[in-house]
Design a protein around this motif. Structure first.
Motif, PDB file in Angstrom:
ATOM      1  N   ARG A  69       0.831  -1.212   0.000  1.00  0.00           N
ATOM      2  CA  ARG A  69       0.000   0.000   0.000  1.00  0.00           C
ATOM      3  C   ARG A  69       0.863   1.260   0.000  1.00  0.00           C
ATOM      4  NH1 ARG A  69      -3.178  -3.012   4.037  1.00  0.00           N
ATOM      5  NH2 ARG A  69      -5.064  -3.828   2.987  1.00  0.00           N
ATOM      6  N   ASP A  70       1.937   1.227   0.794  1.00  0.00           N
ATOM      7  CA  ASP A  70       2.815   2.389   0.860  1.00  0.00           C
ATOM      8  C   ASP A  70       3.498   2.627  -0.490  1.00  0.00           C
ATOM      9  OD1 ASP A  70       4.278   4.468   2.457  1.00  0.00           O
ATOM     10  OD2 ASP A  70       5.992   3.236   1.854  1.00  0.00           O
ATOM     11  N   ALA A  71       3.971   1.551  -1.121  1.00  0.00           N
ATOM     12  CA  ALA A  71       4.684   1.684  -2.392  1.00  0.00           C
ATOM     13  C   ALA A  71       3.768   2.129  -3.522  1.00  0.00           C
ATOM     14  CB  ALA A  71       5.355   0.356  -2.749  1.00  0.00           C
ATOM     15  N   LEU A  72       2.501   1.728  -3.451  1.00  0.00           N
ATOM     16  CA  LEU A  72       1.577   2.011  -4.560  1.00  0.00           C
ATOM     17  C   LEU A  72       0.719   3.241  -4.327  1.00  0.00           C
ATOM     18  CD1 LEU A  72       0.373  -1.586  -5.519  1.00  0.00           C
ATOM     19  CD2 LEU A  72       2.331  -0.284  -6.368  1.00  0.00           C
ATOM     20  N   SER A  73       0.891   3.908  -3.217  1.00  0.00           N
ATOM     21  CA  SER A  73       0.102   5.102  -2.931  1.00  0.00           C
ATOM     22  C   SER A  73       0.268   6.134  -4.046  1.00  0.00           C
ATOM     23  CB  SER A  73       0.528   5.713  -1.600  1.00  0.00           C
ATOM     24  OG  SER A  73      -0.189   6.901  -1.344  1.00  0.00           O
ATOM     25  N   GLY A  74      -0.830   6.503  -4.654  1.00  0.00           N
ATOM     26  CA  GLY A  74      -0.798   7.494  -5.725  1.00  0.00           C
ATOM     27  C   GLY A  74      -0.397   6.959  -7.076  1.00  0.00           C
ATOM     28  N   ARG A  75      -0.130   5.644  -7.169  1.00  0.00           N
ATOM     29  CA  ARG A  75       0.275   5.045  -8.443  1.00  0.00           C
ATOM     30  C   ARG A  75      -0.948   4.714  -9.288  1.00  0.00           C
ATOM     31  NH1 ARG A  75       6.007   5.091  -9.275  1.00  0.00           N
ATOM     32  NH2 ARG A  75       6.922   5.167  -7.187  1.00  0.00           N
TER      33      ARG A  75
END
Length: 240
Positions: A69-75
């Motif tokens: 979730r942290d890595a994909l936030s805003g992706r």
């Protein structure tokens, strides 16, 4: 969107395979859930399926889900962008997912005689040996539950296709052509016979592929690329 459209049926398939209640978010969104028994990926991995511009992601644990979730936030919901954003120790894919409606099917011309064999026939194992391990693993002919549709030359099977029945009345296609017989439309001919068989049984044909040549065969038969599948092994101990 019609309830029996390939897109709707594909979404229902992958939502069911996720192993926990989940639905694709609105277009552009990415939804991450925890599912240790996910059918989107190998055990212990993170599975990603993108369809129609939105994605569902399954993680094997709460800790991994937090990392994802942290890595994909805003992706954006794009398989390659998701792959590049995650801390990966291993990656499978992305592979394109394509589907076909009965109305969109474009059968191949009858340029070669197609024979039907049992899916476990030894001639298929010989074809896999001729094609090499990498191509044989990609095709997964040994997994088919349908008959095998084959073309022979000088008594040897040089092209074959079939499908494995998946949940939600889905037919997952497998196609393989020997290196010496490629470029002559034999893969398209055998795949056409397998697709016709699947459609006749009321199944949704699914084509999953990475090689460009395989994707061209699917497109020639009328398959529409709707998304992609990706499996990722997250680096152990990645910060969440």
């Amino acid at each position: 969107m019609p309830t029996d459209s390939p897109s709707t049926r594909a979404r229902e398939l992958w939502e069911g395979l996720a192993g926990v209640p989940v639905s694709f978010p609105p277009s552009g969104g990415v939804r991450v859930v925890v599912s240790p028994e996910s059918g989107l990926c190998p055990p212990g991995w993170t599975g990603v399926v993108v369809l129609d511009g939105s994605a569902i992601v399954t993680a094997p644990s709460e800790g991994t889900a937090a990392v994802v979730r942290d890595a994909l936030s805003g992706r954006r919901a794009d398989a390659e962008a998701i792959r590049d954003a995650l801390p990966t120790a291993g990656v499978l894919g992305p592979a394109v997912l394509a589907y076909l409606s009965p109305e969109g099917f474009r059968p191949a011309a009858a340029s070669a005689t197609v024979e039907r064999l049992p899916g476990h026939h030894q001639a298929l194992r010989a074809l896999e040996g001729a094609a090499g391990r990498e191509d044989a693993d990609e095709a997964s002919l040994d997994d088919i539950t349908s008959p095998a549709f084959v073309v022979r030359e000088r008594g040897e099977v040089v092209a074959a296709a079939g499908y494995r029945t998946w949940p939600r009345r889905t037919a997952h296609l497998s196609v393989l052509t020997a290196p010496v017989a490629r470029g002559r439309g034999l893969g398209r001919r055998t795949a056409s016979a397998a697709v016709a068989h699947a459609l006749g049984a009321g199944l949704l044909p699914q084509w999953r592929a990475r090689p460009a040549a395989s994707r061209r065969v699917a497109a020639a038969l009328g398959f529409e690329e709707l998304g992609a599948q990706l499996s990722v092994e997250i680096v152990p101990g990645s910060p969440g």
